[in-house]
Write an enzyme that holds these catalytic residues in place. Structure first.
Site, PDB file in Angstrom:
ATOM      1  N   THR A 146      52.925  43.442  70.224  1.00 45.13           N
ATOM      2  CA  THR A 146      52.293  45.016  70.220  1.00 45.13           C
ATOM      3  C   THR A 146      51.869  45.187  68.730  1.00 45.13           C
ATOM      4  O   THR A 146      52.601  45.163  67.959  1.00 45.13           O
ATOM      5  CB  THR A 146      53.210  45.887  70.764  1.00 45.13           C
ATOM      6  N   GLU A 147      50.502  45.445  68.786  1.00 46.52           N
ATOM      7  CA  GLU A 147      50.017  46.065  67.591  1.00 46.52           C
ATOM      8  C   GLU A 147      50.173  44.924  66.551  1.00 46.52           C
ATOM      9  O   GLU A 147      49.919  45.240  65.299  1.00 46.52           O
ATOM     10  CB  GLU A 147      50.083  47.316  67.190  1.00 46.52           C
ATOM     11  N   LEU A 148      50.214  43.534  66.961  1.00 45.65           N
ATOM     12  CA  LEU A 148      50.337  42.403  65.789  1.00 45.65           C
ATOM     13  C   LEU A 148      51.628  42.729  65.010  1.00 45.65           C
ATOM     14  O   LEU A 148      51.894  42.245  63.971  1.00 45.65           O
ATOM     15  CB  LEU A 148      49.295  42.049  64.892  1.00 45.65           C
ATOM     16  N   TRP A 300      48.918  45.617  62.245  1.00 45.57           N
ATOM     17  CA  TRP A 300      47.629  45.666  61.997  1.00 45.57           C
ATOM     18  C   TRP A 300      47.167  47.311  61.978  1.00 45.57           C
ATOM     19  O   TRP A 300      46.053  47.537  61.805  1.00 45.57           O
ATOM     20  CB  TRP A 300      46.555  44.925  62.936  1.00 45.57           C
TER      21      TRP A 300
END
Length: 401
Positions: A146-148, A300
């Site tokens: 999730t979300e890097l 990120w």
């Protein structure tokens, strides 16, 4: 081998409806069906359908040379089936070309990797099964959290699940003098390749493309290819990672974003020595130059590239902790509606809406939030969670009686 790896995140949360204190114990349906349907249909028309059609044309035009990768969150898959079957069909056509790679993630785009290894693995397994079901038995080889969100420990958990590579942010405070344009390996599980986002060139497309105050505006394919040609020859991989909604939703069609993507592959092929590869091809063909040490999780999101977008204030921490206190109780309950709500409540967006950053990234948080303030988001979520707790405890009491 010099190659560009395009990866797109495709995610839509199940947004909560306005839920008052007086609804607790009375109303067990939490989701804003009207808003969720309207959002996905709007984005389908502005982004998913036209961009999928453009990518399909590019794949056919360049006959096996142009490739991209997607991660499709489980909450997005569920909403496509319910509200946008035409969008699902368009993604299936893309994957059927063999030039589009799908990645695995946690089913509900959750933060489970930060709290519970068991829940993390369960959500990944659910996502594996769903991708296999909807895409003709497809089995991803690469993972993106999730979300890097990534750390050495999270990478080790990903390696334990058998993945060849993982995607994350090329955060400056982690890289130091190093370049994101190499392949690295996990510090604890060296067989796991780590692909790092080149955030400067990615964000030139995702965030700065239509910014008329940007010194390099307007961004043309010629200018972009000149920039990638300036990358030192020994740096073999350019990872361009971004939200898929960049195309048509965040950057409207009127900005020229579709025309940019339409002409970019030909400009790359004609004026550079770069090819296009999927993440698994990069992992298979490029050797890591060293281990990358990430002792504290990165992401990120925002300038800080850390977890503060989701877990940066007392409200977020309280909501997160109270939710996961229920994990063991939920595991012992065989109720599909409770299991569904448990998963959807874990979606990271609910915590993102509670972020109280007011400076460099405050406007970004406001753009994505359906709430007037972060405090409204917290109160609404905690009201829903209070009702969910009552349901869980009632089911547990029924099992024990």
């Amino acid at each position: 081998m010099r190659t560009i790896c395009f990866y797109f995140q495709v995610h839509q949360p199940f947004r909560l409806k306005p839920y008052r204190f007086f609804d607790i114990g009375e109303d067990h349906h939490y989701w804003d069906d009207y808003l969720n349907r309207n959002v996905i249909r709007k984005v389908a028309q502005k982004c998913y359908l036209p961009m999928n059609a453009l990518l399909l044309d590019l794949i056919h035009q360049h006959k096996g040379k142009f490739k991209v990768a997607f991660s499709l969150s489980g909450t997005f898959l569920d909403q496509m089936e319910t509200y946008a079957p035409d969008v699902l069909e368009s993604f299936q056509k893309l994957v059927a070309t063999g030039q589009v790679e799908l990645l695995n993630e946690t089913y509900t785009h959750s933060l489970a990797a930060l709290k519970s290894k068991d829940e993390f693995q369960a959500l990944v397994k659910k996502h594996q099964d769903r991708i296999k079901e909807l895409f003709n038995g497809y089995q991803p080889k690469v993972f993106r959290n999730t979300e890097l969100i990534y750390s050495d420990q999270i990478g080790a958990m990903v390696a334990d699940l058998g993945y060849e590579a993982v995607l994350t942010e090329g955060a400056k405070h982690i890289l130091g003098w190093k370049s994101p344009n190499y392949v690295y390996s996990n510090a604890n599980a060296p067989k796991l390749k780590v692909l790092l986002k080149n955030f400067l060139l990615s964000d030139d497309i995702a965030f700065r493309f239509s910014n008329k105050t940007w010194a390099d505006y307007p961004l043309t394919t010629e200018k972009f290819v000149n920039w990638i040609n300036a990358i030192p020859k020994e740096e073999q991989v350019l990872n361009l990672f971004m939200d898929y909604e960049t195309f048509g939703e965040h950057q409207w069609a009127e900005t020229g974003i579709f025309e940019f993507m339409k002409h970019l592959p030909e400009a790359v092929f004609s004026n550079s020595d770069f090819t296009f590869s999927t993440p698994s091809e990069v992992a298979a063909n490029v050797s890591p130059v060293s281990k990358i040490h990430v002792p504290v999780p990165i992401s990120w999101a925002d300038e800080e590239r850390d977890l503060t977008a989701w877990l940066g204030n007392d409200m977020q921490d309280e909501a997160f902790d109270r939710l996961y206190e229920l994990e063991k109780l939920v595991k012992g309950i065989d109720d599909p509606e409770i299991k569904r709500d448990w998963g959807y409540l874990q979606t990271s967006d609910h915590f993102y809406y509670m972020c109280t950053k007011f400076f460099s990234d405050g406007s970004v948080h406001e753009y994505f939030s359906p709430y007037d303030t972060p405090y409204d988001a917290f109160i609404n979520f905690m009201n829903v969670l209070s009702d969910f707790m009552l349901r869980v405890k009632q089911k547990q009491a029924e099992l024990q009686s």
